[in-house]
Design a protein around this motif. Structure first.
Motif, PDB file in Angstrom:
ATOM      1  N   PHE A   1      -3.868  -4.734   5.628  1.00  0.00           N
ATOM      2  CA  PHE A   1      -4.676  -5.821   6.153  1.00  0.00           C
ATOM      3  C   PHE A   1      -5.690  -5.296   7.141  1.00  0.00           C
ATOM      4  O   PHE A   1      -5.497  -4.269   7.763  1.00  0.00           O
TER       5      PHE A   1
ATOM      6  N   SER B   1      -3.970  -1.489  -0.794  1.00  0.00           N
ATOM      7  CA  SER B   1      -2.656  -1.601  -0.155  1.00  0.00           C
ATOM      8  C   SER B   1      -2.146  -3.050  -0.132  1.00  0.00           C
ATOM      9  O   SER B   1      -0.948  -3.286   0.021  1.00  0.00           O
ATOM     10  N   LEU B   2      -3.033  -4.009  -0.311  1.00  0.00           N
ATOM     11  CA  LEU B   2      -2.637  -5.418  -0.347  1.00  0.00           C
ATOM     12  C   LEU B   2      -1.708  -5.699  -1.529  1.00  0.00           C
ATOM     13  O   LEU B   2      -0.910  -6.630  -1.492  1.00  0.00           O
TER      14      LEU B   2
ATOM     15  N   ASP C   1       0.873  -4.277  -2.260  1.00  0.00           N
ATOM     16  CA  ASP C   1       2.266  -4.148  -1.836  1.00  0.00           C
ATOM     17  C   ASP C   1       2.909  -5.492  -1.500  1.00  0.00           C
ATOM     18  O   ASP C   1       4.119  -5.641  -1.586  1.00  0.00           O
ATOM     19  N   ILE C   2       2.079  -6.474  -1.124  1.00  0.00           N
ATOM     20  CA  ILE C   2       2.646  -7.776  -0.750  1.00  0.00           C
ATOM     21  C   ILE C   2       2.219  -8.926  -1.657  1.00  0.00           C
ATOM     22  O   ILE C   2       2.863  -9.966  -1.658  1.00  0.00           O
ATOM     23  N   LEU C   3       1.148  -8.758  -2.417  1.00  0.00           N
ATOM     24  CA  LEU C   3       0.705  -9.836  -3.310  1.00  0.00           C
ATOM     25  C   LEU C   3       1.648  -9.974  -4.491  1.00  0.00           C
ATOM     26  O   LEU C   3       2.147  -8.974  -5.023  1.00  0.00           O
ATOM     27  N   ARG C   4       1.871 -11.206  -4.922  1.00  0.00           N
ATOM     28  CA  ARG C   4       2.707 -11.487  -6.090  1.00  0.00           C
ATOM     29  C   ARG C   4       2.042 -12.566  -6.928  1.00  0.00           C
ATOM     30  O   ARG C   4       1.245 -13.366  -6.435  1.00  0.00           O
TER      31      ARG C   4
ATOM     32  N   LYS D   1       6.221 -14.995  -9.158  1.00  0.00           N
ATOM     33  CA  LYS D   1       6.515 -14.086  -8.035  1.00  0.00           C
ATOM     34  C   LYS D   1       6.723 -12.632  -8.468  1.00  0.00           C
ATOM     35  O   LYS D   1       7.232 -11.824  -7.712  1.00  0.00           O
TER      36      LYS D   1
ATOM     37  N   GLU E   1       5.300  -8.789  -9.758  1.00  0.00           N
ATOM     38  CA  GLU E   1       4.230  -7.926  -9.277  1.00  0.00           C
ATOM     39  C   GLU E   1       2.950  -8.143 -10.081  1.00  0.00           C
ATOM     40  O   GLU E   1       2.974  -8.728 -11.161  1.00  0.00           O
TER      41      GLU E   1
END
Length: 71
Positions: free
Chosen positions: A1, A14-15, A17-20, A25, A27
């Motif tokens: 972020f 790197s975002l 890693d948390i986006l789904r 839900k 990857e």
């Protein structure tokens, strides 16, 4: 972020890693059309299970479910 908005331009890889995928839900895979260094300017995120495509335009990923998008 990016903590300082004035320095934020585009989506960082790197975002991922948390986006789904908002539908299940799972990857997301990334396809890049245009980069600016390590930032994604244009491309798409693709649900690994649903296959749904979420566009990245002007560095902003659109993760609205398909039925809620204006296309």
């Amino acid at each position: 972020f990016c903590r300082r908005r004035s320095k934020c331009k585009y989506m960082k890889k790197s975002l991922l890693d948390i986006l789904r995928d908002p539908l299940d839900k799972a990857e997301l895979d990334l396809e890049v059309d245009e980069r600016d260094g390590d930032e994604i300017v244009e491309g798409r995120l693709i649900g690994t299970e649903t296959g749904e495509v979420y566009p990245i335009e002007d560095g902003i990923p659109n993760l609205l479910p398909p039925d809620m998008r204006d296309e």
